[in-house]
Design a protein around this motif. Structure first.
Motif, mmCIF file in Angstrom:
data_model
loop_
_atom_site.group_PDB
_atom_site.id
_atom_site.type_symbol
_atom_site.label_atom_id
_atom_site.label_comp_id
_atom_site.label_asym_id
_atom_site.label_seq_id
_atom_site.Cartn_x
_atom_site.Cartn_y
_atom_site.Cartn_z
ATOM 1 N N GLY A 5 75.930 28.704 -7.242
ATOM 2 C CA GLY A 5 74.731 29.261 -7.858
ATOM 3 C C GLY A 5 74.165 30.374 -7.010
ATOM 4 O O GLY A 5 74.842 30.884 -6.113
ATOM 5 N N GLU A 6 72.950 30.770 -7.298
ATOM 6 C CA GLU A 6 72.310 31.800 -6.492
ATOM 7 C C GLU A 6 71.342 31.131 -5.536
ATOM 8 O O GLU A 6 70.521 30.315 -5.952
ATOM 9 C CB GLU A 6 71.548 32.778 -7.390
ATOM 10 C CG GLU A 6 72.483 33.692 -8.151
ATOM 11 C CD GLU A 6 71.733 34.607 -9.098
ATOM 12 O OE1 GLU A 6 70.500 34.480 -9.209
ATOM 13 O OE2 GLU A 6 72.389 35.452 -9.728
ATOM 14 N N CYS A 7 71.435 31.497 -4.269
ATOM 15 C CA CYS A 7 70.534 30.900 -3.298
ATOM 16 C C CYS A 7 69.152 31.534 -3.434
ATOM 17 O O CYS A 7 68.981 32.555 -4.088
ATOM 18 C CB CYS A 7 71.074 31.086 -1.879
ATOM 19 S SG CYS A 7 70.957 32.752 -1.245
ATOM 20 N N ALA A 8 68.181 30.912 -2.806
ATOM 21 C CA ALA A 8 66.792 31.347 -2.933
ATOM 22 C C ALA A 8 66.615 32.813 -2.527
ATOM 23 O O ALA A 8 65.851 33.550 -3.133
ATOM 24 C CB ALA A 8 65.897 30.455 -2.089
ATOM 25 N N ALA A 65 68.333 35.210 -5.408
ATOM 26 C CA ALA A 65 67.858 35.128 -6.787
ATOM 27 C C ALA A 65 66.919 36.258 -7.188
ATOM 28 O O ALA A 65 67.126 36.885 -8.234
ATOM 29 C CB ALA A 65 67.210 33.774 -7.022
#
Lengths: 141, 141
Positions: free
Chosen positions: A121-124, A127
């Motif tokens: 996914g996309e990390c913080a 994003a």
DNA sequence: GTAATTGCAAAAGATTTGCCCCATT
DNA sequence: AATGGGGCAAATCTTTTGCAATTAC
């Protein structure tokens, strides 16, 4: 069975993996090791990574991001998060009730060697800017 | 963004992946595709696998067993079991409460692209004979 | 002293890419 | 007709391996 020797190279490679949570590639481990043993060779790194893996002291992590295998020297069970943008890879806790799940699989397998759980996914960090970099995963940090 | 074309090659490759549960490698897909389009090239297979992956129609499966990436054209969520002896790879159900787990990860990631759960072990077929083949994973079936 | 392990370099695989031609739209 | 995509072959990248020299035991 043949006996194994404690070479300096092997110790250094294992040490690097046990002291980091960065899950380095073989190449990265090689670079780190060279700071301690300047003339260590990449072949030795690969050979020892395979050896340590067979001993169960180290494990491989595979990811869609990047083409090199990454390694993990932390043996406590955990899962991995992979950022599809920047490629960062970090540890996360296993879900609750995972032992139960493992038990449920025992009818398909007589032995479970290891369980790999990878979340992509996309990390913080990545994003917020993701809407600007559409073409290539060219983010750096 | 540029528009895409429906080539015969692309359709055949996707079709192969949607009709099998064998999780073939690129090479295997190439062999299958050649039976339909005899002069298709391996490069085309790789290019299309990457394309289909970007479209989200196909996903990669990585494993410690074997050095080639394997592909999955079945989109319904499921986990994978890998036999460390014979290399067979088959689908298994996700554990109960997995959605909950996914939710718990949302503070580390703003987007979860995919979840890969891989169980390594010995399959039912390989387990009985495992004590005889200690050195190499030379089992076949 | 013996044999496991290393360094080096070459080899082996897997995947990607450049280029020119062909086929889909 | 325009251009995305294919075929082929070369290039690239990662990992493995053969061999002579070294080193741990």
């Amino acid at each position: 069975m043949k006996k194994t020797r404690n070479t300096r190279q092997r110790g250094v490679i294992l040490g690097i993996l046990q002291e980091t949570r960065e899950h380095p590639t073989a190449e990265k481990i090689y670079q780190n090791a060279r700071q301690i043993i300047p003339n260590i060779s990449l072949g030795t790194v690969y050979r020892n990574l395979n050896f340590l893996q067979n001993q169960g002291l180290v494990r491989e992590i595979h990811s869609c991001y990047g083409s090199s295998t990454r390694f993990d020297g932390i043996l406590a069970p955990h899962a991995h998060f992979h950022c599809v943008r920047c490629g960062i890879l970090f540890d996360i806790a296993l879900p609750q009730g995972f032992e139960q799940f493992q038990l449920n699989q025992m009818d398909m397998a007589s032995t479970i060697t290891s369980i790999d759980l990878n979340i992509m996914g996309e990390c913080a960090k990545c994003a917020p800017c993701s809407s600007f970099t559409t073409e290539d995963q060219g983010s750096t940090h």
